[in-house]
Design a protein around this motif. Structure first.
Motif, PDB file in Angstrom:
ATOM      1  N   GLY A  21       0.812  -1.209   0.000  1.00  0.00           N
ATOM      2  CA  GLY A  21       0.000   0.000   0.000  1.00  0.00           C
ATOM      3  C   GLY A  21       0.840   1.250   0.000  1.00  0.00           C
ATOM      4  N   ARG A  22       0.159   2.371   0.003  1.00  0.00           N
ATOM      5  CA  ARG A  22       0.811   3.679   0.052  1.00  0.00           C
ATOM      6  C   ARG A  22       0.977   4.097   1.511  1.00  0.00           C
ATOM      7  NH1 ARG A  22       3.364   5.628  -4.526  1.00  0.00           N
ATOM      8  NH2 ARG A  22       2.521   4.320  -6.178  1.00  0.00           N
ATOM      9  N   ALA A  23       2.137   4.603   1.837  1.00  0.00           N
ATOM     10  CA  ALA A  23       2.437   4.980   3.216  1.00  0.00           C
ATOM     11  C   ALA A  23       1.595   6.164   3.661  1.00  0.00           C
ATOM     12  CB  ALA A  23       3.911   5.315   3.362  1.00  0.00           C
ATOM     13  N   ARG A  24       1.132   6.078   4.900  1.00  0.00           N
ATOM     14  CA  ARG A  24       0.478   7.226   5.527  1.00  0.00           C
ATOM     15  C   ARG A  24       1.166   7.462   6.859  1.00  0.00           C
ATOM     16  NH1 ARG A  24      -5.526   6.661   7.316  1.00  0.00           N
ATOM     17  NH2 ARG A  24      -5.092   7.318   9.434  1.00  0.00           N
ATOM     18  N   LEU A  25       1.887   8.550   6.970  1.00  0.00           N
ATOM     19  CA  LEU A  25       2.618   8.851   8.200  1.00  0.00           C
ATOM     20  C   LEU A  25       1.670   9.451   9.224  1.00  0.00           C
ATOM     21  CD1 LEU A  25       4.955   8.378   6.238  1.00  0.00           C
ATOM     22  CD2 LEU A  25       6.194  10.235   7.376  1.00  0.00           C
ATOM     23  N   GLN A  26       1.810   8.979  10.471  1.00  0.00           N
ATOM     24  CA  GLN A  26       0.965   9.498  11.549  1.00  0.00           C
ATOM     25  C   GLN A  26       1.851   9.812  12.737  1.00  0.00           C
ATOM     26  OE1 GLN A  26      -1.359   7.096  14.307  1.00  0.00           O
ATOM     27  NE2 GLN A  26      -3.205   7.985  13.449  1.00  0.00           N
ATOM     28  N   GLN A  27       2.354  11.021  12.758  1.00  0.00           N
ATOM     29  CA  GLN A  27       3.150  11.472  13.906  1.00  0.00           C
ATOM     30  C   GLN A  27       3.281  12.978  13.798  1.00  0.00           C
ATOM     31  OE1 GLN A  27       3.759  10.351  16.531  1.00  0.00           O
ATOM     32  NE2 GLN A  27       5.533  11.231  17.479  1.00  0.00           N
ATOM     33  N   PRO A  28       2.495  13.737  14.561  1.00  0.00           N
ATOM     34  CA  PRO A  28       2.458  15.193  14.406  1.00  0.00           C
ATOM     35  C   PRO A  28       3.831  15.836  14.407  1.00  0.00           C
ATOM     36  CG  PRO A  28       0.814  14.480  15.988  1.00  0.00           C
ATOM     37  CD  PRO A  28       1.628  13.279  15.653  1.00  0.00           C
ATOM     38  N   SER A  29       4.711  15.414  15.304  1.00  0.00           N
ATOM     39  CA  SER A  29       5.995  16.082  15.430  1.00  0.00           C
ATOM     40  C   SER A  29       6.902  15.821  14.242  1.00  0.00           C
ATOM     41  CB  SER A  29       6.703  15.618  16.714  1.00  0.00           C
ATOM     42  OG  SER A  29       6.967  14.234  16.648  1.00  0.00           O
ATOM     43  N   ARG A  30       6.578  14.807  13.413  1.00  0.00           N
ATOM     44  CA  ARG A  30       7.446  14.470  12.304  1.00  0.00           C
ATOM     45  C   ARG A  30       6.994  15.100  10.990  1.00  0.00           C
ATOM     46  NH1 ARG A  30      10.907  10.098  13.511  1.00  0.00           N
ATOM     47  NH2 ARG A  30      10.950   9.909  15.765  1.00  0.00           N
ATOM     48  N   TYR A  31       5.813  15.726  10.969  1.00  0.00           N
ATOM     49  CA  TYR A  31       5.373  16.339   9.733  1.00  0.00           C
ATOM     50  C   TYR A  31       6.277  17.511   9.353  1.00  0.00           C
ATOM     51  CZ  TYR A  31       1.060  13.679   9.476  1.00  0.00           C
ATOM     52  OH  TYR A  31       0.156  12.672   9.363  1.00  0.00           O
ATOM     53  N   LEU A  32       6.495  17.642   8.056  1.00  0.00           N
ATOM     54  CA  LEU A  32       7.308  18.752   7.572  1.00  0.00           C
ATOM     55  C   LEU A  32       6.534  20.048   7.802  1.00  0.00           C
ATOM     56  CD1 LEU A  32       9.852  19.667   6.072  1.00  0.00           C
ATOM     57  CD2 LEU A  32       8.581  19.413   3.936  1.00  0.00           C
ATOM     58  N   VAL A  33       7.102  20.948   8.573  1.00  0.00           N
ATOM     59  CA  VAL A  33       6.462  22.225   8.886  1.00  0.00           C
ATOM     60  C   VAL A  33       7.211  23.334   8.158  1.00  0.00           C
ATOM     61  CG1 VAL A  33       5.904  23.868  10.713  1.00  0.00           C
ATOM     62  CG2 VAL A  33       5.649  21.413  11.122  1.00  0.00           C
ATOM     63  N   ASP A  34       6.494  24.031   7.318  1.00  0.00           N
ATOM     64  CA  ASP A  34       7.090  25.123   6.529  1.00  0.00           C
ATOM     65  C   ASP A  34       7.053  26.395   7.368  1.00  0.00           C
ATOM     66  OD1 ASP A  34       7.926  26.936   4.674  1.00  0.00           O
ATOM     67  OD2 ASP A  34       6.667  26.163   3.047  1.00  0.00           O
ATOM     68  N   GLU A  35       8.222  26.834   7.827  1.00  0.00           N
ATOM     69  CA  GLU A  35       8.300  27.992   8.724  1.00  0.00           C
ATOM     70  C   GLU A  35       8.485  29.315   7.970  1.00  0.00           C
ATOM     71  OE1 GLU A  35       7.792  27.789  11.823  1.00  0.00           O
ATOM     72  OE2 GLU A  35       8.328  25.789  12.547  1.00  0.00           O
ATOM     73  N   ARG A  36       8.544  29.296   6.663  1.00  0.00           N
ATOM     74  CA  ARG A  36       8.743  30.540   5.906  1.00  0.00           C
ATOM     75  C   ARG A  36       7.548  31.476   6.079  1.00  0.00           C
ATOM     76  NH1 ARG A  36       9.032  28.881   0.039  1.00  0.00           N
ATOM     77  NH2 ARG A  36       7.445  27.431   0.810  1.00  0.00           N
ATOM     78  N   PRO A  37       7.801  32.797   6.158  1.00  0.00           N
ATOM     79  CA  PRO A  37       6.682  33.752   6.250  1.00  0.00           C
ATOM     80  C   PRO A  37       5.794  33.638   5.015  1.00  0.00           C
ATOM     81  CG  PRO A  37       8.772  34.813   6.761  1.00  0.00           C
ATOM     82  CD  PRO A  37       9.112  33.473   6.226  1.00  0.00           C
ATOM     83  N   LEU A  38       4.498  33.863   5.210  1.00  0.00           N
ATOM     84  CA  LEU A  38       3.539  33.742   4.124  1.00  0.00           C
ATOM     85  C   LEU A  38       3.310  35.111   3.480  1.00  0.00           C
ATOM     86  CD1 LEU A  38       1.483  31.762   2.777  1.00  0.00           C
ATOM     87  CD2 LEU A  38      -0.193  32.589   4.430  1.00  0.00           C
ATOM     88  N   PRO A  39       3.564  35.254   2.177  1.00  0.00           N
ATOM     89  CA  PRO A  39       3.302  36.542   1.509  1.00  0.00           C
ATOM     90  C   PRO A  39       1.828  36.913   1.601  1.00  0.00           C
ATOM     91  CG  PRO A  39       4.652  35.094   0.125  1.00  0.00           C
ATOM     92  CD  PRO A  39       4.165  34.264   1.266  1.00  0.00           C
ATOM     93  N   ALA A  40       1.550  38.223   1.630  1.00  0.00           N
ATOM     94  CA  ALA A  40       0.177  38.705   1.808  1.00  0.00           C
ATOM     95  C   ALA A  40      -0.747  38.219   0.709  1.00  0.00           C
ATOM     96  CB  ALA A  40       0.171  40.236   1.868  1.00  0.00           C
ATOM     97  N   ASP A  41      -0.230  38.115  -0.530  1.00  0.00           N
ATOM     98  CA  ASP A  41      -1.114  37.733  -1.639  1.00  0.00           C
ATOM     99  C   ASP A  41      -1.408  36.225  -1.662  1.00  0.00           C
ATOM    100  OD1 ASP A  41       1.417  36.910  -2.287  1.00  0.00           O
ATOM    101  OD2 ASP A  41       1.388  37.667  -4.351  1.00  0.00           O
ATOM    102  N   GLU A  42      -0.820  35.452  -0.724  1.00  0.00           N
ATOM    103  CA  GLU A  42      -1.071  34.012  -0.678  1.00  0.00           C
ATOM    104  C   GLU A  42      -1.928  33.613   0.526  1.00  0.00           C
ATOM    105  OE1 GLU A  42       2.460  31.659  -0.934  1.00  0.00           O
ATOM    106  OE2 GLU A  42       3.339  32.891  -2.532  1.00  0.00           O
ATOM    107  N   VAL A  43      -2.316  34.611   1.347  1.00  0.00           N
ATOM    108  CA  VAL A  43      -3.002  34.308   2.599  1.00  0.00           C
ATOM    109  C   VAL A  43      -4.317  33.572   2.366  1.00  0.00           C
ATOM    110  CG1 VAL A  43      -4.244  35.339   4.532  1.00  0.00           C
ATOM    111  CG2 VAL A  43      -1.930  36.095   3.992  1.00  0.00           C
ATOM    112  N   GLU A  44      -5.189  34.128   1.515  1.00  0.00           N
ATOM    113  CA  GLU A  44      -6.509  33.522   1.335  1.00  0.00           C
ATOM    114  C   GLU A  44      -6.416  32.152   0.665  1.00  0.00           C
ATOM    115  OE1 GLU A  44      -9.304  34.362   2.753  1.00  0.00           O
ATOM    116  OE2 GLU A  44      -8.083  35.912   3.702  1.00  0.00           O
ATOM    117  N   ALA A  45      -5.461  31.979  -0.233  1.00  0.00           N
ATOM    118  CA  ALA A  45      -5.271  30.671  -0.862  1.00  0.00           C
ATOM    119  C   ALA A  45      -4.832  29.639   0.185  1.00  0.00           C
ATOM    120  CB  ALA A  45      -4.232  30.764  -1.980  1.00  0.00           C
ATOM    121  N   GLU A  46      -4.003  30.071   1.152  1.00  0.00           N
ATOM    122  CA  GLU A  46      -3.546  29.158   2.204  1.00  0.00           C
ATOM    123  C   GLU A  46      -4.682  28.810   3.155  1.00  0.00           C
ATOM    124  OE1 GLU A  46       0.008  27.128   3.796  1.00  0.00           O
ATOM    125  OE2 GLU A  46      -0.790  27.821   1.875  1.00  0.00           O
ATOM    126  N   VAL A  47      -5.565  29.801   3.421  1.00  0.00           N
ATOM    127  CA  VAL A  47      -6.733  29.530   4.257  1.00  0.00           C
ATOM    128  C   VAL A  47      -7.634  28.504   3.580  1.00  0.00           C
ATOM    129  CG1 VAL A  47      -8.865  30.510   5.187  1.00  0.00           C
ATOM    130  CG2 VAL A  47      -6.703  31.745   5.462  1.00  0.00           C
TER     131      VAL A  47
END
Length: 577
Positions: free
Chosen positions: A17-43
């Motif tokens: 099967g296809r892997a499904r990772l389940q561990q909150p602390s291991r998820y890749l977290v993108d810490e880069r600031p979010l540009p203003a014009d991408e805010v609503e798309a991210e929401v």
């Protein structure tokens, strides 16, 4: 690129099967600031991930039925309510809009905030709910990752999923299996943990102690797991897939061959009758036990009636569950083990116990029952009421002293008297037995045996307590040894003591269903085995090839052997033609 990870096989079978990772602390977290014009798309991206998580839970809730629904519905409903909680979701959206966090970072920050609030609470039950927060956020994080490619999601849906996690709580395994998870890979754990035992009950292939799995596997990687060899193959090659297809064919053929043994008696080659009982904790187990021709239920675990609840189950609720088991076995004996919870699981059952540094050595099993007599009375009354529908025996876990069994006997007698006075029909005699899983109970059995109607040996804990090894600690897995000379001597002493007193003695730990130990246990004098119903026919097949009289000639040599190596030599001679 093909990668092979090694661990320990905990539940047999293969799964692709296809892997499904389940561990909150291991998820890749993108810490880069979010540009203003991408805010609503991210929401919007975040909203879609939350909707995916809601749909998954709703679909899972719809699939539940029977006893499984009673056990896990509250768990699922609690998570659904959290996802519908405006305070939770609006806080995440605000982090994106005002704080300019990307979705994964906002989820992590909200999780950390809420977990800190729950950890500061005085109430143990509420404090334990922090795990629900982590699981809910993890599900949304997984939804974010699956947003990456619709084609990959379609492929994952087609081949099913392999869960990859640090560890999976036993109560989670049932909904995961119902949701279509095909197998489990854990970085921690052992094959004798309760999660592994439940995985075998669900026929869910599992590999534990695959330490590098979360670092080496990515979401949606194609993964092949071998629950017997303890292998995890990431990006399997053509020969791996050919081996998997061959296993599928062989497994089907083997199942047909074993099915022919379902209606046969269990006898050794020299004609000695052996009783093969089944361990069970679900309706599926009961059905499989009947289909395999089990002599009855040698161990029915009741813990899952108590898990993931705000309060313990009522007498009527327990009665219905036990009655289903008794009726399901159609007149064959059913041995119901009383509640075996400790401080490590009590909060999840609506019970409140003081925290303990070492719950395995704390207030659990019979110790918990005698400290909460009303809880025990409720369970005993439910068991006694079920006895009106078929033969029932009561098995008490974690017994250390004769006084504990005397107190349990008084409770059982009082409950029977009260039920009869109230007009309930119950069996004239319900046998009361002790689970021998603590060395003190095995050593003291000669002075305790008169107070018991029968004896059941629990080897999982007996090995753990005899060797002072945590059976859930994968770092000590190589030291967890059922063939240690001290363990064999305790087993032989327990079997001999019970048989000399004319009391039935069964063995219901994992050793009973492991074909590597079948000849050994027959040599020690055992005639009653209780095992997972999925392996019962294989053990029946093996027993038919063994001569018990010849095996018994090796008993003295087994018990004299000073080391595991010498014991293995004797076992090799036992199997020699």
């Amino acid at each position: 690129m093909r990668l092979v990870l090694t661990g320990s096989g905990a539940s047999r079978g293969m799964a692709l099967g296809r892997a499904r990772l389940q561990q909150p602390s291991r998820y890749l977290v993108d810490e880069r600031p979010l540009p203003a014009d991408e805010v609503e798309a991210e929401v919007e991206r975040l909203k879609r991930a939350i909707e995916i998580a809601r749909d998954e839970l709703a679909a899972l809730r719809d699939k539940l039925h029977g006893s499984m629904a009673r056990e896990v519905a509250e768990f699922i409903d609690a998570h659904s309510l959290m996802l519908a909680d405006r305070e939770l979701t609006s806080g995440i959206y605000e982090l994106v809009r005002q704080g300019r966090y990307r979705a994964s970072a906002a989820l992590k920050l909200q999780r950390d905030r809420l977990v800190a609030v729950f950890e500061a609470m005085d109430d143990p039950y509420l404090r334990s709910r922090k795990e629900d927060i982590e699981h809910v956020i993890a599900r949304v994080q997984a939804g974010l990752l699956r947003e990456a490619s619709s084609e990959e999601r379609k492929l994952a849906a087609r081949v099913g999923e392999i869960l990859v996690s640090d560890s999976v709580a036993p109560a989670e395994l049932v909904p995961l299996a119902e949701h279509g998870v095909l197998g489990v890979v854990q970085t921690a754990g052992s094959r004798v943990s309760h999660g592994a035992i439940l995985a075998r009950s669900l026929h869910l292939p599992m590999v534990v102690a695959a330490h590098d799995a979360l670092g080496a596997i990515q979401d949606d990687d194609l993964v092949l797991i071998d629950g017997e060899a303890g292998e995890v193959i990431v990006h399997p090659a053509a020969p791996d897939l050919a081996r998997y297809r061959a296993w599928q064919r062989d497994s089907l053929q083997r199942s047909k061959q074993l099915a022919l043994l379902a209606d046969r008696d269990t006898r050794t080659r020299d004609g000695v009758a052996i009783a093969l009982y089944a361990n069970a904790e679900s309706a599926t187990d009961i059905a499989l036990a009947r289909a395999s021709g089990a002599a009855g239920i040698g161990l029915y675990r009741t813990e899952f009636l108590f898990m993931q609840r705000r309060e313990p189950p009522s007498e009527d609720e327990q009665f219905q569950a036990y009655c289903d088991v008794v009726l399901g076995m159609g007149g064959l004996p059913v041995t119901i083990r009383t509640l075996d919870l400790g401080a490590d699981k009590a909060d999840a059952s609506g019970l409140t116990l003081d925290d303990e540094d070492n719950p395995a050595l704390g207030v659990r099993g019979v110790r918990l029952s005698l400290r909460h007599p009303q809880l025990m009375r409720t369970q005993l009354r439910a068991i006694l009421r079920a006895s009106a529908f078929g033969p029932v025996r009561v098995l008490v876990p974690m017994v250390c002293a004769a006084e504990e069994m005397s107190q349990m006997r008084v409770l059982l007698r009082d409950c029977a008297r009260d039920l009869r006075s109230a007009g309930h029909e119950i069996a004239d005699n319900v046998e009361l037995g002790a689970m021998i899983e603590v060395p003190a109970a095995a050593i003291a059995l000669p002075s305790m045996i008169r107070k018991l109607d029968f004896v059941a040996i629990g080897t999982n804990d007996l090995v753990q307590y005899t060797l002072a090894i945590d059976r859930n600690n994968d770092h000590l897995a190589d030291l967890y040894d059922p063939l240690h000379p001290a363990v064999l001597r305790l087993l032989a002493q327990t079997i001999t003591t019970a048989q000399r007193a004319g009391k039935r003695v069964s063995l219901c730990g994992e050793m009973a269903g492991d074909r590597r130990y079948t000849a050994l246990l027959l040599a020690l004098g055992l005639t009653d085995f209780s095992m997972h119903p999925g392996v019962l026919l294989e053990v029946r097949e093996l027993i038919a090839t063994l001569d018990r009289g010849e095996l018994r000639k090796h008993t003295a040599a087994l018990l004299r052997a000073p080391t595991r190596e010498r014991i293995e030599r004797v076992i090799t001679r036992m199997h020699a033609p």
